[in-house]
Design an enzyme around this catalytic site. Structure first.
Site, PDB file in Angstrom:
ATOM      1  N   LYS A  75       1.074  -1.483  -0.123  1.00 26.02           N
ATOM      2  CA  LYS A  75       0.021  -0.040   0.316  1.00 26.02           C
ATOM      3  C   LYS A  75       0.437   1.099  -0.020  1.00 26.02           C
ATOM      4  CE  LYS A  75      -3.311   2.049   3.009  1.00 26.02           C
ATOM      5  NZ  LYS A  75      -4.704   1.193   4.076  1.00 26.02           N
ATOM      6  N   SER A 151      -8.989   2.211   3.579  1.00 26.65           N
ATOM      7  CA  SER A 151      -7.833   2.979   2.251  1.00 26.65           C
ATOM      8  C   SER A 151      -7.445   1.902   2.124  1.00 26.65           C
ATOM      9  CB  SER A 151      -7.100   3.897   3.519  1.00 26.65           C
ATOM     10  OG  SER A 151      -6.361   3.129   4.750  1.00 26.65           O
ATOM     11  N   SER A 175      -9.968   0.174   7.825  1.00 27.71           N
ATOM     12  CA  SER A 175      -9.250   0.455   5.973  1.00 27.71           C
ATOM     13  C   SER A 175      -9.027  -0.608   5.892  1.00 27.71           C
ATOM     14  CB  SER A 175      -8.345   1.894   6.058  1.00 27.71           C
ATOM     15  OG  SER A 175      -8.501   2.988   6.254  1.00 27.71           O
TER      16      SER A 175
END
Length: 476
Positions: A75, A151, A175
C-alpha cells in the site's frame, strides 16, 4: 511463461508450486505483471510499478518463508520500500522517495514475497473510499462503477481481480475491513501492536492503526500473520502472545461459541434492508453450526466514544503532517491537499495540550465499556457496511464539502471504528452477495488478542459458505 491458472491459486498454493519446482518465482512475477497490464487500465489499483526490482529479486536467493516467490503489493501509505516513491495518495508527497525498507517491509520480504508495486490509497488514508485527486479512483473488480473501499482499496481491488493472491493493507478506522467487504475478501484487523511497524509508524503511536493483509483465503491470512506478527525487542507495547501458530488454529474446531449479533448503529438509523437480511441469515447460519447465538448490541455510547477521539486524532494527524512537511521541506500549496485533508490539518493545528490529553483519557475510559461487552461472549457479529457498496463518486473527497463527505461515510461505514479504539481483532468475511452481485461483508470481532478464535471460526465458515468459488467481472 504465462500460467493460465495462476489466479486460481492462493499465496500458499503458489509457494507450494515454487517449492515443487513446478514454476519459478520469475515466472510468477511475469504472470502478475501481465495481469496488472491487463486490468489496471480499468481498476487503477496499482499506482507504482516496480517491475524491474521485482524481476531482479525473483531471480536471486529468496528467503525460505511460507510465501517464497509469491508476487505481492504494498500500500502506498506509510510503508517505506527502498528506492520506491511513497505518495500517501497526495500531490504534496509525490516527490518522496524512501531510501531504505521499513521494518514491516523487511518482514514481508523475509516471508518470501516479491513486491512488484504499490497500491492505490486515498489521500493520507482518510476516507473509506479510494478516490483521490493525485491518484484517481480505484474501482471494484465486481463492478467497476462501484468503489473498492478504502483506505486499502488498491490492495483489495488487485487481490480480488486475481492480480496477486494477497497484498499489504492497513486499518485505522476500518481500512482493511471496509475494502475487504467491498471486494469480497478476507480482511483481518489484528490486535493492536500485533504486527509492529518498527522503527516506522510514528503516527501509529495512538494505537489505532495496524498493518496486515487482504487475502482470498483464510489460510493465507493466518500464514502471513504467523510470519509477521511477533514483537521486536524495542516494541513498547507488544500484543499478548498466541498459544500456537494460526495455521494450526484453522485446523481446529472453534467449539461452541457464544456469539452476539446486532445491527445497532451510532446514529440509531436502521441499516439497508438487504444488509439487515444478510446479517440475519448469517446469524442463522452460525446457529445451525451449533453456536449459541443471541441478538444483543454492544450497548456502548457510540457518540461519546467517537467524540472523545476527536482532539487527539486531529492533533495526531497534524503531527504526522509536520513530519512529512519536514521531509518535503516546505508547506503544502493550496491545491496540493484535498478539502477534507485541509480541514483535518487545520483542526489538528488548533488543538491544545490539555484538550488532547483529556481526549486520550476519555477514549481510554470509554473503551472499557467496549471491552466489557465481551466478558460473556466470544464473538460479536455485525455487518461491515450499513449499505450496499456505493458507486464511485458517492463519497467524493475531492469535490464534496468535508462535512458532507463525513456524513456519507458515517452512514455507509458505521461499524468499524470502535475496535480500532479498543485494539481488538476484527475480521471481515465475504459471506454473501447482494442482488446486484456485489459482495456483502460480515464483521466478526473477538476479545482482545484472540485472533485464534476468529481464525477457527473463519475456517469453519469458509467451508460452509465457500466464497472462493465466486469470481468478479474483472478476473485473472
Amino acid at each position: 511463461m504465462e500460467m493460465p491458472d495462476y489466479s486460481d491459486y492462493d499465496g500458499l498454493g503458489l509457494a507450494e508450486l515454487v517449492a515443487k519446482r513446478a514454476v519459478t518465482p520469475a515466472e510468477l512475477v511475469e504472470s502478475a505483471i501481465s495481469r496488472i497490464e491487463r486490468h489496471n487500465p480499468t481498476l487503477n489499483a496499482v499506482v507504482y510499478k516496480g517491475y524491474e526490482d521485482a524481476r531482479a529479486l525473483a531471480k536471486g536467493d529468496l528467503p525460505d518463508g511460507p510465501f517464497k516467490g509469491v508476487p505481492f503489493l504494498i500500500k502506498d501509505l506509510g510503508m517505506p520500500v527502498a528506492g520506491w516513491p511513497r505518495s500517501h495518495g497526495s500531490k504534496f508527497a509525490r516527490g518522496v522517495i524512501d531510501t531504505e525498507d521499513g521494518g514491516l517491509t523487511r518482514r514481508y520480504k523475509a516471508a518470501g514475497v516479491v513486491p512488484i508495486g504499490k497500491t492505490n490509497t486515498p489521500e493520507y488514508g482518510i476516507t473509506g473510499t479510494t478516490e483521490s485527486a493525485a491518484l484517481g479512483p480505484c474501482r471494484n473488480p465486481w463492478n467497476p462503477n462501484h468503489i473498492a473501499g478504502g483506505s486499502s482499496g488498491g490492495a483489495a481491488s488487485a487481490v480480488a481481480a486475481g492480480i496477486v493472491p494477497l497484498a499489504h493493507a492497513s486499518d485505522g478506522l476500518g481500512s482493511i475491513r471496509i475494502p475487504a467487504a467491498c471486494c469480497g475478501l478476507v480482511g483481518l484487523k489484528v490486535t493492536r501492536d500485533r504486527t509492529p511497524n518498527m522503527p516506522d509508524g510514528f503516527d501509529y503511536a495512538l494505537g489505532n492503526v495496524v498493518d496486515n493483509v487482504v487475502t482470498r483465503t483464510v489460510r493465507d491470512s493466518a500464514a502471513m500473520l504467523d510470519a509477521t506478527g511477533y514483537p521486536e525487542p524495542g516494541s513498547p507495547y507488544p500484543a499478548p502472545p498466541k498459544d500456537r501458530p494460526y495455521v494450526e488454529e484453522i485446523t481446529r474446531s472453534p467449539g461452541k461459541l457464544r456469539i452476539a449479533w446486532s445491527s445497532e448503529t451510532p446514529s440509531g438509523r436502521p441499516i439497508d434492508p438487504e444488509i439487515q437480511a444478510a446479517l440475519e441469515r448469517t446469524a442463522a447460519l452460525l446457529k445451525g453450526l451449533g453456536h449459541e447465538v443471541i441478538e444483543r448490541g454492544l450497548g456502548i455510547d457510540y457518540r461519546a466514544l467517537f467524540a472523545s477521539r476527536g482532539p487527539a486524532a486531529a492533533a495526531n494527524f497534524a503531527a504526522g503532517m509536520a513530519r512529512l512537511i519536514e521531509l518535503v521541506g516546505r508547506e503544502p500549496e493550496p491545491d496540493e491537499l484535498e478539502p477534507l485533508t485541509w480541514a483535518s490539518l487545520k483542526a489538528g493545528r488548533r488543538q491544545e495540550g490539555p484538550a488532547v490529553m483529556r481526549s486520550l483519557q476519555e477514549t481510554r475510559m470509554l473503551n472499557r465499556a467496549t471491552l466489557a461487552a465481551f466478558e460473556d461472549i466470544d464473538v460479536y457479529l455485525c455487518p461491515v457496511l450499513g449499505t450496499p457498496v456505493p458507486e464511485i463518486g458517492f463519497i467524493d473527497p475531492v469535490n464534496l464539502e468535508p462535512r458532507e463527505v463525513n456524513r456519507r461515510q458515517g452512514r455507509t461505514f458505521p461499524f468499524t471504528p470502535p475496535f480500532n479504539f479498543s485494539g481488538q481483532p476484527s475480521l471481515s468475511l465475504p459471506i454473501e452477495v447482494d442482488a446486484n452481485g456485489l459482495p456483502i461483508g460480515m464483521m466478526f470481532t473477538a476479545k482482545y488478542a484472540d485472533e485464534a478464535t476468529l481464525f477457527r471460526l473463519a475456517a469453519q465458515l469458509e467451508k460452509e459458505a465457500p466464497w472462493k468459488s465466486r469470481r468478479p467481472q474483472v478476473w485473472g
